[in-house]
Write an enzyme that holds these catalytic residues in place. Sequence first.
Site, PDB file in Angstrom:
ATOM      1  N   ASP A 192       4.413  41.963  35.706  1.00 46.38           N
ATOM      2  CA  ASP A 192       5.211  41.655  34.515  1.00 46.38           C
ATOM      3  C   ASP A 192       4.578  40.448  33.829  1.00 46.38           C
ATOM      4  OD1 ASP A 192       7.455  42.060  32.774  1.00 46.38           O
ATOM      5  OD2 ASP A 192       8.424  40.320  33.687  1.00 46.38           O
TER       6      ASP A 192
ATOM      7  N   GLU B 159       3.672  33.751  34.050  1.00 52.43           N
ATOM      8  CA  GLU B 159       4.385  32.982  33.029  1.00 52.43           C
ATOM      9  C   GLU B 159       3.628  31.686  32.758  1.00 52.43           C
ATOM     10  OE1 GLU B 159       6.435  31.455  30.245  1.00 52.43           O
ATOM     11  OE2 GLU B 159       7.002  33.463  30.923  1.00 52.43           O
TER      12      GLU B 159
ATOM     13  N   ASN C 176      -2.123  31.408  32.465  1.00 54.73           N
ATOM     14  CA  ASN C 176      -2.360  32.034  31.173  1.00 54.73           C
ATOM     15  C   ASN C 176      -2.936  33.423  31.468  1.00 54.73           C
ATOM     16  OD1 ASN C 176      -3.399  32.931  28.728  1.00 54.73           O
ATOM     17  ND2 ASN C 176      -4.282  30.970  28.155  1.00 54.73           N
TER      18      ASN C 176
ATOM     19  N   ASP D  75       5.960  36.393  22.808  1.00 55.04           N
ATOM     20  CA  ASP D  75       6.045  35.467  21.675  1.00 55.04           C
ATOM     21  C   ASP D  75       5.324  36.090  20.484  1.00 55.04           C
ATOM     22  OD1 ASP D  75       5.905  33.307  19.886  1.00 55.04           O
ATOM     23  OD2 ASP D  75       5.846  31.861  21.524  1.00 55.04           O
TER      24      ASP D  75
ATOM     25  N   LYS E 211       2.618  33.773  12.230  1.00 52.99           N
ATOM     26  CA  LYS E 211       1.576  33.471  11.239  1.00 52.99           C
ATOM     27  C   LYS E 211       0.252  34.139  11.615  1.00 52.99           C
ATOM     28  CE  LYS E 211       3.658  29.015  10.086  1.00 52.99           C
ATOM     29  NZ  LYS E 211       3.489  27.543  10.071  1.00 52.99           N
TER      30      LYS E 211
ATOM     31  N   ASP F 280      11.361  43.382  19.909  1.00 53.58           N
ATOM     32  CA  ASP F 280      12.334  43.542  18.827  1.00 53.58           C
ATOM     33  C   ASP F 280      11.709  43.188  17.473  1.00 53.58           C
ATOM     34  OD1 ASP F 280      12.083  40.909  19.667  1.00 53.58           O
ATOM     35  OD2 ASP F 280      14.142  40.367  19.170  1.00 53.58           O
TER      36      ASP F 280
END
Length: 211
Positions: free
Chosen positions: A40, A65, A92, A118, A122, A154
Amino acid sequence: MAKIRVRQHVNPLADKYQTPANPLEWDKIYGKPHQPLHLDIGCARGKFILEMAQLETNWNFLGLEIREPLVEDVNKRRDELKLQNMHCLFCNANISLKPLLSCLVPGTLQRVSIQFPDPWFKNRHAKRRVVQPELVSELAEYLAPGGIVFLQSDIKFVAVEMRDRFSENPGFFRQGDAEWLPENPLPVATEREIFTLEKGEPVYRVVFVKS
């Protein structure tokens, strides 16, 4: 699980996140290291993998994470639950995936999820998004044939970008004919998914299969 305050956005291109994670000693992390592995990427507070690990005890779960306080909190919760098939790692993913997966027994990695990453809205921040072509190539190299990658967001442009990058890699083909999956194929929803659906807003989902 008590929530801790952490920064919502972490720049993965910052110098402090450019050191690859050390290879894991799988036999020390998992009670049964040869079970199939679910990776995950961007596990956040770990609700998803903590619940999945309790439901699917015949699988091992590894969450990656980039926010270290969240990782510490997830592993503390894992220990409280006495789970031997789940681990969370601070790293990372775009830097660490190859050294982590290259030491796996071939065929072990059978499922990958990337959920609500995330968005970095931009255009000048596009390189900060987690699903880069290099990450897709590394997953194509180490995912077992027939293994799946589950993507959802989403934010439609993020979902489209992720979908397109996996579609462009010859190591994957998309499952099903629908543009987006109407339901989550996995038995556990993330906190973000629950929040989004409760607001009556859409979630864009797709599954890819390793050729």
